[in-house]
Design a protein around this motif. Sequence first.
Motif, PDB file in Angstrom:
ATOM      1  N   ALA A 146       0.830  -1.215   0.000  1.00 41.51           N
ATOM      2  CA  ALA A 146       0.000   0.000   0.000  1.00 41.51           C
ATOM      3  C   ALA A 146       0.856   1.252   0.000  1.00 41.51           C
ATOM      4  CB  ALA A 146      -0.904   0.000   1.234  1.00 41.51           C
ATOM      5  N   SER A 147       0.264   2.353  -0.456  1.00 40.98           N
ATOM      6  CA  SER A 147       0.968   3.634  -0.376  1.00 40.98           C
ATOM      7  C   SER A 147      -0.027   4.761  -0.127  1.00 40.98           C
ATOM      8  CB  SER A 147       1.795   3.897  -1.634  1.00 40.98           C
ATOM      9  OG  SER A 147       0.987   3.900  -2.768  1.00 40.98           O
ATOM     10  N   LEU A 148       0.450   5.758   0.597  1.00 47.24           N
ATOM     11  CA  LEU A 148      -0.345   6.940   0.908  1.00 47.24           C
ATOM     12  C   LEU A 148      -0.209   7.890  -0.272  1.00 47.24           C
ATOM     13  CD1 LEU A 148      -2.130   8.310   2.998  1.00 47.24           C
ATOM     14  CD2 LEU A 148      -0.071   9.164   4.116  1.00 47.24           C
ATOM     15  N   LYS A 149      -1.331   8.196  -0.919  1.00 47.24           N
ATOM     16  CA  LYS A 149      -1.314   8.897  -2.200  1.00 47.24           C
ATOM     17  C   LYS A 149      -1.590  10.384  -2.111  1.00 47.24           C
ATOM     18  CE  LYS A 149      -0.758   5.433  -5.080  1.00 47.24           C
ATOM     19  NZ  LYS A 149       0.315   5.369  -6.034  1.00 47.24           N
ATOM     20  N   GLY A 150      -2.214  10.865  -1.025  1.00 49.21           N
ATOM     21  CA  GLY A 150      -2.483  12.290  -0.965  1.00 49.21           C
ATOM     22  C   GLY A 150      -3.520  12.669   0.066  1.00 49.21           C
ATOM     23  N   ILE A 151      -3.717  13.984   0.161  1.00 51.38           N
ATOM     24  CA  ILE A 151      -4.644  14.535   1.156  1.00 51.38           C
ATOM     25  C   ILE A 151      -5.446  15.672   0.529  1.00 51.38           C
ATOM     26  CG2 ILE A 151      -2.850  16.096   2.021  1.00 51.38           C
ATOM     27  CD1 ILE A 151      -4.180  15.919   4.809  1.00 51.38           C
ATOM     28  N   VAL A 152      -6.702  15.746   0.935  1.00 52.50           N
ATOM     29  CA  VAL A 152      -7.513  16.933   0.687  1.00 52.50           C
ATOM     30  C   VAL A 152      -7.688  17.571   2.052  1.00 52.50           C
ATOM     31  CG1 VAL A 152      -9.776  17.815   0.026  1.00 52.50           C
ATOM     32  CG2 VAL A 152      -8.708  16.014  -1.330  1.00 52.50           C
ATOM     33  N   SER A 153      -7.155  18.785   2.206  1.00 55.52           N
ATOM     34  CA  SER A 153      -7.212  19.446   3.504  1.00 55.52           C
ATOM     35  C   SER A 153      -8.071  20.702   3.435  1.00 55.52           C
ATOM     36  CB  SER A 153      -5.803  19.789   3.986  1.00 55.52           C
ATOM     37  OG  SER A 153      -5.129  20.580   3.024  1.00 55.52           O
ATOM     38  N   GLY A 154      -8.923  20.845   4.428  1.00 58.28           N
ATOM     39  CA  GLY A 154      -9.773  22.019   4.539  1.00 58.28           C
ATOM     40  C   GLY A 154      -9.452  22.767   5.810  1.00 58.28           C
ATOM     41  N   GLY A 155      -8.584  23.756   5.706  1.00 60.06           N
ATOM     42  CA  GLY A 155      -8.221  24.558   6.863  1.00 60.06           C
ATOM     43  C   GLY A 155      -9.155  25.743   7.025  1.00 60.06           C
ATOM     44  N   GLY A 156      -9.271  26.217   8.255  1.00 56.90           N
ATOM     45  CA  GLY A 156     -10.126  27.363   8.541  1.00 56.90           C
ATOM     46  C   GLY A 156     -11.601  27.023   8.580  1.00 56.90           C
ATOM     47  N   ILE A 157     -11.916  25.737   8.678  1.00 52.97           N
ATOM     48  CA  ILE A 157     -13.318  25.287   8.707  1.00 52.97           C
ATOM     49  C   ILE A 157     -13.596  24.781  10.117  1.00 52.97           C
ATOM     50  CG2 ILE A 157     -15.034  23.765   7.699  1.00 52.97           C
ATOM     51  CD1 ILE A 157     -13.230  23.510   5.229  1.00 52.97           C
ATOM     52  N   ASP A 158     -14.335  25.576  10.912  1.00 53.90           N
ATOM     53  CA  ASP A 158     -14.541  25.161  12.295  1.00 53.90           C
ATOM     54  C   ASP A 158     -16.005  24.961  12.680  1.00 53.90           C
ATOM     55  OD1 ASP A 158     -15.015  27.854  12.123  1.00 53.90           O
ATOM     56  OD2 ASP A 158     -13.804  28.403  13.854  1.00 53.90           O
ATOM     57  N   GLU A 159     -16.883  25.833  12.268  1.00 58.48           N
ATOM     58  CA  GLU A 159     -18.294  25.690  12.643  1.00 58.48           C
ATOM     59  C   GLU A 159     -18.906  24.479  11.937  1.00 58.48           C
ATOM     60  OE1 GLU A 159     -19.970  27.527  14.942  1.00 58.48           O
ATOM     61  OE2 GLU A 159     -18.027  28.482  15.316  1.00 58.48           O
ATOM     62  N   ALA A 160     -19.723  23.711  12.647  1.00 60.12           N
ATOM     63  CA  ALA A 160     -20.378  22.541  12.070  1.00 60.12           C
ATOM     64  C   ALA A 160     -21.185  22.935  10.830  1.00 60.12           C
ATOM     65  CB  ALA A 160     -21.295  21.883  13.101  1.00 60.12           C
ATOM     66  N   ASN A 161     -21.242  22.015   9.891  1.00 57.43           N
ATOM     67  CA  ASN A 161     -22.032  22.174   8.661  1.00 57.43           C
ATOM     68  C   ASN A 161     -21.619  23.350   7.792  1.00 57.43           C
ATOM     69  OD1 ASN A 161     -23.956  19.993   8.591  1.00 57.43           O
ATOM     70  ND2 ASN A 161     -24.896  20.930  10.392  1.00 57.43           N
ATOM     71  N   THR A 162     -20.348  23.737   7.815  1.00 56.14           N
ATOM     72  CA  THR A 162     -19.922  24.877   6.997  1.00 56.14           C
ATOM     73  C   THR A 162     -18.969  24.498   5.867  1.00 56.14           C
ATOM     74  OG1 THR A 162     -18.135  25.439   8.525  1.00 56.14           O
ATOM     75  CG2 THR A 162     -20.253  26.567   8.848  1.00 56.14           C
ATOM     76  N   ALA A 163     -18.543  23.253   5.770  1.00 52.75           N
ATOM     77  CA  ALA A 163     -17.591  22.860   4.726  1.00 52.75           C
ATOM     78  C   ALA A 163     -18.124  23.168   3.333  1.00 52.75           C
ATOM     79  CB  ALA A 163     -17.232  21.385   4.843  1.00 52.75           C
ATOM     80  N   SER A 164     -19.443  23.042   3.135  1.00 53.66           N
ATOM     81  CA  SER A 164     -19.988  23.300   1.800  1.00 53.66           C
ATOM     82  C   SER A 164     -19.840  24.752   1.372  1.00 53.66           C
ATOM     83  CB  SER A 164     -21.427  22.838   1.671  1.00 53.66           C
ATOM     84  OG  SER A 164     -22.082  22.753   2.869  1.00 53.66           O
ATOM     85  N   ASP A 165     -19.574  25.644   2.318  1.00 53.94           N
ATOM     86  CA  ASP A 165     -19.320  27.044   1.984  1.00 53.94           C
ATOM     87  C   ASP A 165     -17.925  27.224   1.371  1.00 53.94           C
ATOM     88  OD1 ASP A 165     -21.777  27.589   3.128  1.00 53.94           O
ATOM     89  OD2 ASP A 165     -20.920  28.253   5.041  1.00 53.94           O
ATOM     90  N   TYR A 166     -17.077  26.236   1.512  1.00 56.00           N
ATOM     91  CA  TYR A 166     -15.706  26.287   1.005  1.00 56.00           C
ATOM     92  C   TYR A 166     -15.664  25.539  -0.334  1.00 56.00           C
ATOM     93  CZ  TYR A 166     -14.655  28.021   5.624  1.00 56.00           C
ATOM     94  OH  TYR A 166     -14.637  28.780   6.777  1.00 56.00           O
TER      95      TYR A 166
END
Length: 180
Positions: A146-166
């Motif tokens: 196996a190998s670790l292929k990558g990351i999707v990182s969402g920084g600055g996202i703290d309030e619940a249910n707000t990721a879709s705003d990014y």
Amino acid sequence: MAKKVLIVSTSLRGGSNSELLARECEKGAKEAGHDVEYISLKGKEIKYCIGCLSCQKTGGCVLKDDAADIMEKVKEAEVIVYATPIYYYEMCGQMKTLLDRLNPLYSADYKFRDIYMIATAAENEESTFEKAYNGLQGWVDCFEKASLKGIVSGGGIDEANTASDYVDVMKKAYELGKEL
């Protein structure tokens, strides 16, 4: 070529932002024609590994909980995407506990090859995600195929249910799914 994909959302939080991104990844993976299964650790019982190493002799764990079913799905998947919130600059405790409990796979004939991480954090520095990613790399390093292929990182996202705003991060999660 369609792959068997497992997406594991490890957050227990209602309105989890890492879960929103994981669902977006799932959407992309399904649209790409992959065979996708989505698991959330919400409502699952996963006990702490007790370090007995019986699993190295028997191939199974002595603890009886939901980890055995999840482990079977991990074993059979070709691609695994772990989604986690970042707590204190690390993966959440549930994710680490699950990784520890996957120890019986060490000597198994597992199918997974490509591992990815999706992570969200209140902090918005790239370095915020390094320790969690390195922690997952440590797990992956124990599985030579196996190998670790990558990351999707969402920084600055703290309030619940707000990721879709990014929108940019949501798009990256979707594209990850499409490109698996």
